[in-house]
Design a protein around this motif. Structure first.
Motif, PDB file in Angstrom:
ATOM      1  N   ALA A   1       4.152   5.698  -5.482  1.00 52.13           N
ATOM      2  CA  ALA A   1       4.251   5.606  -6.944  1.00 52.13           C
ATOM      3  C   ALA A   1       3.182   6.451  -7.618  1.00 52.13           C
ATOM      4  N   PHE A   2       1.947   6.348  -7.123  1.00 54.81           N
ATOM      5  CA  PHE A   2       0.846   7.131  -7.694  1.00 54.81           C
ATOM      6  C   PHE A   2       1.141   8.617  -7.574  1.00 54.81           C
ATOM      7  N   SER A   3       1.653   9.047  -6.422  1.00 58.44           N
ATOM      8  CA  SER A   3       1.927  10.466  -6.197  1.00 58.44           C
ATOM      9  C   SER A   3       3.017  10.983  -7.124  1.00 58.44           C
ATOM     10  N   VAL A   4       4.108  10.228  -7.251  1.00 57.82           N
ATOM     11  CA  VAL A   4       5.215  10.662  -8.102  1.00 57.82           C
ATOM     12  C   VAL A   4       4.787  10.719  -9.566  1.00 57.82           C
ATOM     13  N   LEU A   5       4.039   9.710 -10.009  1.00 56.79           N
ATOM     14  CA  LEU A   5       3.600   9.690 -11.401  1.00 56.79           C
ATOM     15  C   LEU A   5       2.528  10.747 -11.667  1.00 56.79           C
ATOM     16  N   ALA A   6       1.700  11.059 -10.657  1.00 54.92           N
ATOM     17  CA  ALA A   6       0.740  12.152 -10.815  1.00 54.92           C
ATOM     18  C   ALA A   6       1.470  13.480 -10.967  1.00 54.92           C
ATOM     19  N   LEU A   7       2.542  13.649 -10.201  1.00 56.44           N
ATOM     20  CA  LEU A   7       3.344  14.872 -10.323  1.00 56.44           C
ATOM     21  C   LEU A   7       4.012  14.929 -11.696  1.00 56.44           C
TER      22      LEU A   7
ATOM     23  N   ARG B   1      12.943  12.705 -14.927  1.00 54.69           N
ATOM     24  CA  ARG B   1      13.446  12.162 -13.664  1.00 54.69           C
ATOM     25  C   ARG B   1      12.288  11.623 -12.828  1.00 54.69           C
ATOM     26  N   LEU B   2      11.212  12.398 -12.745  1.00 54.34           N
ATOM     27  CA  LEU B   2      10.034  11.947 -12.002  1.00 54.34           C
ATOM     28  C   LEU B   2       9.433  10.698 -12.632  1.00 54.34           C
ATOM     29  N   LEU B   3       9.362  10.685 -13.947  1.00 52.02           N
ATOM     30  CA  LEU B   3       8.781   9.543 -14.659  1.00 52.02           C
ATOM     31  C   LEU B   3       9.594   8.276 -14.398  1.00 52.02           C
ATOM     32  N   THR B   4      10.911   8.405 -14.394  1.00 58.65           N
ATOM     33  CA  THR B   4      11.789   7.256 -14.139  1.00 58.65           C
ATOM     34  C   THR B   4      11.633   6.754 -12.716  1.00 58.65           C
ATOM     35  N   ILE B   5      11.660   7.671 -11.751  1.00 60.19           N
ATOM     36  CA  ILE B   5      11.526   7.284 -10.344  1.00 60.19           C
ATOM     37  C   ILE B   5      10.151   6.681 -10.079  1.00 60.19           C
ATOM     38  N   GLY B   6       9.105   7.331 -10.597  1.00 56.45           N
ATOM     39  CA  GLY B   6       7.745   6.836 -10.380  1.00 56.45           C
ATOM     40  C   GLY B   6       7.530   5.456 -10.976  1.00 56.45           C
ATOM     41  N   THR B   7       8.073   5.219 -12.166  1.00 55.40           N
ATOM     42  CA  THR B   7       7.933   3.906 -12.801  1.00 55.40           C
ATOM     43  C   THR B   7       8.683   2.837 -12.018  1.00 55.40           C
ATOM     44  N   ALA B   8       9.847   3.186 -11.496  1.00 54.67           N
ATOM     45  CA  ALA B   8      10.616   2.236 -10.680  1.00 54.67           C
ATOM     46  C   ALA B   8       9.839   1.864  -9.416  1.00 54.67           C
ATOM     47  N   ILE B   9       9.242   2.850  -8.769  1.00 50.70           N
ATOM     48  CA  ILE B   9       8.470   2.572  -7.551  1.00 50.70           C
ATOM     49  C   ILE B   9       7.211   1.784  -7.884  1.00 50.70           C
ATOM     50  N   LEU B  10       6.585   2.094  -9.021  1.00 52.70           N
ATOM     51  CA  LEU B  10       5.408   1.334  -9.449  1.00 52.70           C
ATOM     52  C   LEU B  10       5.777  -0.125  -9.705  1.00 52.70           C
ATOM     53  N   THR B  11       6.962  -0.349 -10.254  1.00 47.18           N
ATOM     54  CA  THR B  11       7.449  -1.719 -10.460  1.00 47.18           C
ATOM     55  C   THR B  11       7.522  -2.460  -9.136  1.00 47.18           C
ATOM     56  N   LEU B  12       8.095  -1.811  -8.125  1.00 47.07           N
ATOM     57  CA  LEU B  12       8.200  -2.422  -6.795  1.00 47.07           C
ATOM     58  C   LEU B  12       6.819  -2.659  -6.185  1.00 47.07           C
TER      59      LEU B  12
ATOM     60  N   LEU C   1      -5.191  -3.213 -15.236  1.00 48.46           N
ATOM     61  CA  LEU C   1      -4.981  -1.803 -15.571  1.00 48.46           C
ATOM     62  C   LEU C   1      -3.652  -1.285 -15.024  1.00 48.46           C
ATOM     63  N   SER C   2      -3.270  -1.729 -13.844  1.00 54.72           N
ATOM     64  CA  SER C   2      -1.981  -1.307 -13.275  1.00 54.72           C
ATOM     65  C   SER C   2      -0.819  -1.787 -14.137  1.00 54.72           C
ATOM     66  N   ILE C   3      -0.898  -3.024 -14.592  1.00 57.08           N
ATOM     67  CA  ILE C   3       0.147  -3.566 -15.465  1.00 57.08           C
ATOM     68  C   ILE C   3       0.148  -2.841 -16.807  1.00 57.08           C
ATOM     69  N   ALA C   4      -1.039  -2.519 -17.329  1.00 60.73           N
ATOM     70  CA  ALA C   4      -1.123  -1.774 -18.595  1.00 60.73           C
ATOM     71  C   ALA C   4      -0.473  -0.396 -18.448  1.00 60.73           C
ATOM     72  N   ALA C   5      -0.750   0.287 -17.331  1.00 64.67           N
ATOM     73  CA  ALA C   5      -0.121   1.586 -17.085  1.00 64.67           C
ATOM     74  C   ALA C   5       1.381   1.439 -16.948  1.00 64.67           C
ATOM     75  N   TRP C   6       1.810   0.396 -16.230  1.00 65.73           N
ATOM     76  CA  TRP C   6       3.245   0.149 -16.027  1.00 65.73           C
ATOM     77  C   TRP C   6       3.941  -0.095 -17.368  1.00 65.73           C
TER      78      TRP C   6
ATOM     79  N   VAL D   1       0.838  -1.201   0.000  1.00 63.77           N
ATOM     80  CA  VAL D   1       0.000   0.000   0.000  1.00 63.77           C
ATOM     81  C   VAL D   1       0.872   1.251   0.000  1.00 63.77           C
ATOM     82  N   GLY D   2       1.920   1.259   0.833  1.00 62.45           N
ATOM     83  CA  GLY D   2       2.813   2.418   0.895  1.00 62.45           C
ATOM     84  C   GLY D   2       3.498   2.686  -0.434  1.00 62.45           C
ATOM     85  N   LEU D   3       4.029   1.628  -1.064  1.00 73.22           N
ATOM     86  CA  LEU D   3       4.679   1.788  -2.368  1.00 73.22           C
ATOM     87  C   LEU D   3       3.690   2.273  -3.426  1.00 73.22           C
ATOM     88  N   SER D   4       2.467   1.757  -3.387  1.00 73.70           N
ATOM     89  CA  SER D   4       1.451   2.158  -4.363  1.00 73.70           C
ATOM     90  C   SER D   4       1.119   3.639  -4.241  1.00 73.70           C
ATOM     91  N   LEU D   5       0.966   4.116  -2.994  1.00 79.36           N
ATOM     92  CA  LEU D   5       0.640   5.520  -2.778  1.00 79.36           C
ATOM     93  C   LEU D   5       1.767   6.438  -3.238  1.00 79.36           C
TER      94      LEU D   5
END
Length: 285
Positions: A154-160, A199-210, A233-238, A148-152
């Protein structure tokens, strides 16, 4: 309007005494703080006086501090088990504010600040009028908490990152229409915005992977009927986010195609996370 919203807290949360007073005070401080900060930022576009910047800093700092305390009080009441749509919106908006404010006085962060503060204000209003027990309770197993923590995050970084992609689009339009020169003192450098966006896109995608990996590791069945569409849908976004990064770093693609696909991937991620929560927390509840 604010009085009407706050008057519903007693009924929604069923808090009395000290906790009721605290949550009411903190919500008032945070909502008013974000609102005043947005107002002062609007005034700052026509004035560069230092006292105006100090007002923005004071109101936004008070709003963020109260925002964090509100989240802590809400979660502590349910033993950190009730992550309904309103609670997650509040957490994500707080993370967005923290990420944005951590950039200091950089022009690219200041341009997005009114939007992020307004989103934070709206999320707190939603939290104030949403019953505490809305939604399904989560297990408190450490693995699920990590997911849950990683998801939140990842969502925040990718939203930014999505917000920065919109800023890139806006700056590109100004440059093409040759209107950027008149606003040059207020606008951030295009290359700075683009660099931070990737940079944000790279970090957010890495966290979404985790986050996705932790879901397969710690959740009982990611493809159960109640989780299937969220997982797909999460995998499609990833996959979409990864394709964006691959074509950028490997082929050097940038500009409008990157922006469009970033927004598409972000929309898919919103559907993955908030589509099911809207049905479960709002419609079914």
């Amino acid at each position: 309007m604010l009085h009407s919203i706050l008057s519903q807290i007693s009924h929604a949360y069923q808090w009395t005494g000290y906790k009721h007073i605290m949550i009411t005070i903190l919500l008032t401080i945070s909502i008013l703080g974000y609102g005043l900060a947005v107002l002062f930022m609007g005034q700052s576009f026509t004035s560069s006086a230092r006292w105006g910047q100090r007002r923005i800093w004071a109101t936004s700092t008070a709003a963020l501090a109260a925002h964090i305390l509100v989240i802590a009080l809400i979660l502590s009441e349910t033993g950190f088990r009730q992550f309904n749509m309103a609670a997650t919106l509040s957490i994500i908006s707080a993370l967005l504010v923290i990420f944005n404010v951590s950039r200091g006085s950089s022009r690219e962060s200041q341009l997005l600040r009114p939007v992020i503060f307004t989103f934070a204000l709206v999320s707190l209003v939603i939290a104030a009028i949403t019953p505490l027990q809305a939604g399904q309770a989560l297990t408190t197993r450490p693995g699920v908490t990590i997911h849950v923590g990683l998801s939140l995050v990842a969502f925040s970084v990718l939203a930014l990152a999505a917000l920065y992609s919109l800023q890139l689009y806006y700056l590109n339009r100004l440059l093409k229409n040759k209107r950027a020169h008149a606003l040059s003192e207020r606008l951030p450098p295009l290359m700075t915005v683009e660099s931070y966006f990737f940079r944000l896109l790279t970090i957010g995608t890495a966290i979404l992977t985790l986050a996705i990996m932790s879901g397969f590791l710690f959740l009982e069945n990611m493809f159960a009927p109640g989780q299937l569409h969220k997982t797909v849908l999460s995998i499609a976004a990833w996959l979409t986010f990864n394709c964006i990064l691959i074509v950028h770093y490997w082929r050097g693609v940038r500009g409008k195609p990157i922006i469009i696909f970033t927004l598409i991937a972000s929309f898919i991620l919103i559907l993955a996370y908030y589509g099911s929560r809207f049905v479960r927390d709002i419609i079914l509840s």
